[in-house]
Design an enzyme around this catalytic site. Structure first.
Site, PDB file in Angstrom:
ATOM      1  N   HIS A 143      -0.281  38.809  56.802  1.00 28.21           N
ATOM      2  CA  HIS A 143       1.197  38.695  57.485  1.00 28.21           C
ATOM      3  C   HIS A 143       1.806  38.014  58.200  1.00 28.21           C
ATOM      4  CE1 HIS A 143       1.249  43.032  55.439  1.00 28.21           C
ATOM      5  NE2 HIS A 143       1.804  41.895  54.524  1.00 28.21           N
ATOM      6  N   GLU A 173       9.161  34.791  53.964  1.00 24.10           N
ATOM      7  CA  GLU A 173       7.636  33.875  53.729  1.00 24.10           C
ATOM      8  C   GLU A 173       7.876  32.853  53.429  1.00 24.10           C
ATOM      9  OE1 GLU A 173       5.820  38.060  52.670  1.00 24.10           O
ATOM     10  OE2 GLU A 173       4.038  37.007  54.168  1.00 24.10           O
ATOM     11  N   ARG A 189       1.189  29.385  50.543  1.00 22.69           N
ATOM     12  CA  ARG A 189       0.478  30.134  51.118  1.00 22.69           C
ATOM     13  C   ARG A 189      -1.296  30.639  51.140  1.00 22.69           C
ATOM     14  NH1 ARG A 189       0.847  36.724  49.557  1.00 22.69           N
ATOM     15  NH2 ARG A 189      -0.279  37.294  52.053  1.00 22.69           N
ATOM     16  N   ARG A 210      -3.363  51.335  50.103  1.00 22.44           N
ATOM     17  CA  ARG A 210      -4.472  50.887  50.573  1.00 22.44           C
ATOM     18  C   ARG A 210      -4.422  51.907  52.007  1.00 22.44           C
ATOM     19  NH1 ARG A 210      -2.588  45.275  52.153  1.00 22.44           N
ATOM     20  NH2 ARG A 210      -3.589  43.901  50.603  1.00 22.44           N
ATOM     21  N   ASN A 213       2.529  30.071  46.105  1.00 25.82           N
ATOM     22  CA  ASN A 213       1.278  31.393  46.454  1.00 25.82           C
ATOM     23  C   ASN A 213       1.020  32.278  45.203  1.00 25.82           C
ATOM     24  OD1 ASN A 213       1.165  34.072  47.503  1.00 25.82           O
ATOM     25  ND2 ASN A 213       2.112  34.599  47.886  1.00 25.82           N
TER      26      ASN A 213
END
Ligand code: ADP
Length: 401
Positions: free
Chosen positions: A181, A387, A92, A242, A7
């Protein structure tokens, strides 16, 4: 089959090495952070208990992959006899636009698509591509597979993914909801179905991925029907830093007031907003916000209420989207660990079939578990996301055909 999952972010490369043929065992994992910045360091641990954390000389992703692979075969910390034991690398990748809706072998053409998405994902895709190229350089001949955050959401209907602006923006510039996601939403929703012993396709599921980044997804017939993130990960829930959903006029108004340009607005909305901006204690970590709220900090109190309220609002909307609900899943850092957040999101929703049992909700655990009462119509579950394992699984699946 040995699979290395990579990743690659803006200043970090995270890795996990799996032996998929031996119970999907993690052989080694870690990360190199602050790449290209002062104080670059590496964390590494292996399944034999070996671990270290130290400063490293790493200036770019290729150096990072060299350093990772050097340790994977080193006499002291190694877990492989030779790098030729690595059968595949799973990456990823954040954005695949409409062009990629499943894991793909990263051929020249596929990498070109990763590049085409730079303008929609300037903070992620360039670094993801750099990670792929680093692996090609350091581990030549090993197949690289891309697993895209947007892929699971490719099944959304057009009325869910289009924005209410002139259609030409979609046709010409591909402006629409993509969602993110996806690997996590798919992984936890499938895990929830197998935990309940029900066919995945038979369930109406809402998954709440509540980490530093956060999103909610509605799933029916085994397919994503809608998700809260949009063209970019900025839309939807209030997150660590965010803003989530805003009246677009807020953006225009702040620009008019301050003269900020789009780049500066991007920083304001992605890095300086959310619970960081509302709480005002210099932290975006919900643990810090919960602690400060517990000591009476009013802004942190309201930040927590806003965070939970927005999740609750999306759950309500998605129950309507799915015409009911069978399973609600909480996952990721805050979703898995904060019982107060989960209780606050679902307080008073008994009439919708959502009844949390405090005796099940309160204890900490890293296992998949039910936190609703047995009488509650909707099964509420906490499902730890993974993940990296999902990427390793999808990579293995693709290569085995
Ligand atoms: P990311 O979103 O960065 O991939 P995670 O899913 O691990 O990472 O989420 C990290 C976030 O989860 C932290 O920033 C924090 O806000 C939240 N979190 C983690 N543990 C807890 C906890 N015990 N209580 C509340 N929030 C937590």
């Amino acid at each position: 089959m040995i699979v290395l999952v990579i990743n690659a972010g803006s200043s970090s490369v995270k890795f996990t090495l799996f032996n998929m043929s031996d119970g999907k065992k993690v052989l080694a994992q870690g990360l190199i952070e602050r790449i290209g910045i002062e104080g670059t360091s590496m964390k590494y641990s292996n399944h034999k208990g070996g671990k270290f954390e130290q400063k490293v000389q790493v200036a770019n992703p290729t150096d990072a992959v060299k350093e990772i692979t050097r340790n994977l075969v080193s006499p002291e910390y190694g877990v492989l006899g030779s790098l030729s034991e690595i059968n595949a690398i799973g990456h990823r990748i954040v954005h695949g636009m409409e062009k990629i809706s499943k894991p793909v072998l990263l051929t020249k053409e596929a990498k070109e698509i990763v590049r085409e998405c730079f303008s929609l994902s300037p903070l992620h895709n360039p670094h993801n591509l750099a990670g792929i190229e680093a692996c090609e350089a350091v581990l030549p001949g090993v197949p690289n597979v891309g697993v895209f955050d947007t892929a699971f959401h490719a099944t959304m209907p057009d009325y869910a993914y289009l924005y209410g602006i002139d259609y030409k923006w979609y046709e010409k510039d591909f402006i629409r909801r993509y969602g993110f996601h996806g690997t996590s939403h798919e992984y936890v929703s499938r895990a929830a179905a197998s935990f309940l012993g029900k066919p995945y396709e038979s369930l109406r599921i809402i998954t709440c991925h509540l980490g530093n980044g956060a999103s909610v997804t509605a799933i029916k017939d085994g397919k994503c029907q809608d998700t809260s993130m949009g063209l970019t990960p900025l839309e939807g829930l209030i997150m660590g830093t965010r803003s989530g959903d805003l009246d677009p006029a807020v953006v225009l108004h702040i620009m008019t007031l301050t003269g900020k340009n789009p780049k500066e607005m991007d920083v304001l909305l992605n890095k300086e907003s959310g619970v960081l901006g509302i709480g005002g204690i210099g932290s975006s970590d919900l643990r810090d916000i919960e602690e400060a709220a517990g000591k009476g900090n009013k802004r942190c109190e309201v930040a927590l209420k806003m965070f939970a309220y927005r999740v609750r609002k999306y759950i309500g909307a998605y129950i309507a989207v799915l015409s009911g609900l069978d399973v609600l899943v909480f996952t990721a850092g805050a979703g898995e660990n904060s019982s107060t957040l989960r209780a606050s999101v679902l307080a008073g929703l008994d009439e919708l079939g959502l009844t949390v049992d405090p005796k099940r909700n309160d204890p900490r655990s890293s296992e998949i578990r039910q936190i609703s009462t047995d009488a509650g119509r909707v099964k509420v579950l906490v499902v730890p996301t993974n993940e990296e394992l999902a990427i390793a699984d999808l990579t293995t699946g693709l290569l085995k055909g």
